[in-house]
Every structure is written in C-alpha cells, then in structure tokens.
Design an enzyme around this catalytic site. Structure first.
Site, mmCIF file in Angstrom:
data_model
loop_
_atom_site.group_PDB
_atom_site.id
_atom_site.type_symbol
_atom_site.label_atom_id
_atom_site.label_comp_id
_atom_site.label_asym_id
_atom_site.label_seq_id
_atom_site.Cartn_x
_atom_site.Cartn_y
_atom_site.Cartn_z
ATOM 1 N N THR A 64 0.738 -0.899 0.197
ATOM 2 C CA THR A 64 0.068 -0.058 0.593
ATOM 3 C C THR A 64 1.106 0.501 0.193
ATOM 4 O O THR A 64 2.018 1.323 0.665
ATOM 5 C CB THR A 64 -1.382 -0.076 1.364
ATOM 6 N N CYS B 259 -1.353 4.671 -5.522
ATOM 7 C CA CYS B 259 -2.073 4.196 -5.132
ATOM 8 C C CYS B 259 -2.378 2.508 -5.475
ATOM 9 O O CYS B 259 -2.912 2.414 -6.519
ATOM 10 C CB CYS B 259 -3.930 4.625 -4.539
#
Length: 231
Positions: A83, A198
């Site tokens: 992430t 992202c």
C-alpha cells in the site's frame, strides 16, 4: 530466492494484484514452474481504515509492527508493505525489524528519474496527496516536484479509492474523472507524467489512457521486490 513477507489486505483488492504480479515476474525471470516464495499477512482493512481516518497512526503502526514481527519470525527475508498510504509508517516498521523493507516511493521515484522526468502528477489517497511522507520523500531524496489535484480533485480521487476500488467497484464514470483530473494537472500544472500513487488505481486506469508516461506503483513495487528476492 529470498522469501518475501507481504503486509497486505490494505485493501485485499490490490494485494491480490501484488500476488499475481510477484509470481508472474518470477516466472518470467526464471521460467518453467518457478513462482515467488511469499508469506502474506492480510489485515481486516476496516480496522486499518478506521485508524487512518481517525488520525490514529500510532494505533495503525502498532498493528503493522506486530504483523511485521510475525512475518520475520515466520522466515521472511524482506518486507513489502502492499500500500502507498501506509508507507507513512514505513520508517517505524523498518526500525522494528532486522530485515529490509522495500520502499514503494523509492522504487517509484527511481523509475521516474530513469525516465528523465521530474514533475509527476500524483493521484492517491488524500493522506498520500496531502501529507509529506510521500511527496517529501520524492522531492528531498530524488529531486522530483510532484503535483497534486486541488481540494475538490483530492476529494474525488480519495472517495473513489475507498468507496469504489477498495470494494471492487470499477466504473467508467470514475475512470473518466481520473483521466480528466490527470489531464488537468498536465495542462495547468505542467505535469510531465503520472504516478498512480495508490495500489488500487491500476484497477481503473493505465498507460493506454494517456499520452504521457504512467507509473504504476503496484507493478514497480513488485518488480523491485523480485529484484531483491533474486539478487
């Protein structure tokens, strides 16, 4: 081949992409039936997202560190935090373990610099676009000048990540909105490239949607991890 420890589930949608990419890249490099040696810790993302939005980064960090310890104890020789946003806590996680953490921003910035680019548009969660842990690292360590959307644009990009992509929802309307925002940053802020900052954004847009270079942080991070594992 070294064993990689994946801190995943943030969200599982992009962790599934990591799993596929890591195995595909190892097979490409080694051929035949080869695949990646992986240990995966997959969080209940609701527990992480609640702490993110409450600003409880210490609480989120404690969860990451506990999981990192378990991966290290299980035999992981390198860590992959699957992430971008949770790299806000990468230094704390790295300090808590004795194995290296492969930093997504470092891998991405090196790829941008190798392409001779300096002013990437950054689409990501609001945390990543607004806080300094990511943009500052790109600027201070690599000399990049990332640009981000205005407040309304940041709201839109963030909302799509949490309300759609993290829940497996991909729509043409959101794709069009992301493409329009990236093109606006190119036009108004002289962006010379795009960082999909992202790990879920690769579900929505890609290089084929733009005529400027697009950097997929999920793939770049996976490639860096395989380089480490096979190096």
């Amino acid at each position: 081949m070294k064993t990689l420890g994946l801190l995943g589930g943030m969200s599982w949608e992009s962790t599934a992409i990591y799993y596929r990419l890591l195995n595909e890249i190892v097979r490409e490099r080694l051929g035949g039936l080869h695949s990646a040696r992986l240990l995966l810790w997959s969080f209940d993302f609701a527990e992480i997202a609640e702490r993110q939005h409450d600003g409880d980064w210490d609480g989120a960090g404690a969860l990451l560190i506990d999981a990192a310890h378990k991966l290290e104890a299980g035999g992981a020789e390198g860590l992959l935090l699957c992430t971008n946003t949770m790299h806000r806590l990468a230094d704390q996680v790295q300090a808590a373990v004795s194995i290296p953490l492969i930093h997504i921003a470092d891998a991405t910035a090196a790829t941008v610099r190798q392409a001779g680019l300096r002013r990437p548009a950054l689409l990501a969660t609001r945390f990543t676009m607004e806080q300094d842990f990511y943009k500052g690292r790109l600027a201070d360590k690599y000399g990049l000048s990332p640009v981000v959307p205005d407040s309304a644009g940041r709201d839109m990009v963030h909302r799509v990540v949490y309300e759609e992509l993290c829940q497996g929802i991909v729509t043409e309307a959101s794709k069009a909105a992301y493409v329009a925002e990236a093109n606006r940053l190119r036009r108004d802020e002289a962006a010379d490239s795009l960082i999909m900052g992202c790990t879920e954004i690769t579900m929505l847009i890609g290089q084929d949607d733009f005529d400027i270079p697009v950097f997929d942080t999920t793939r770049i991070h996976a490639e860096a991890a395989v380089e480490f594992a096979l190096g």
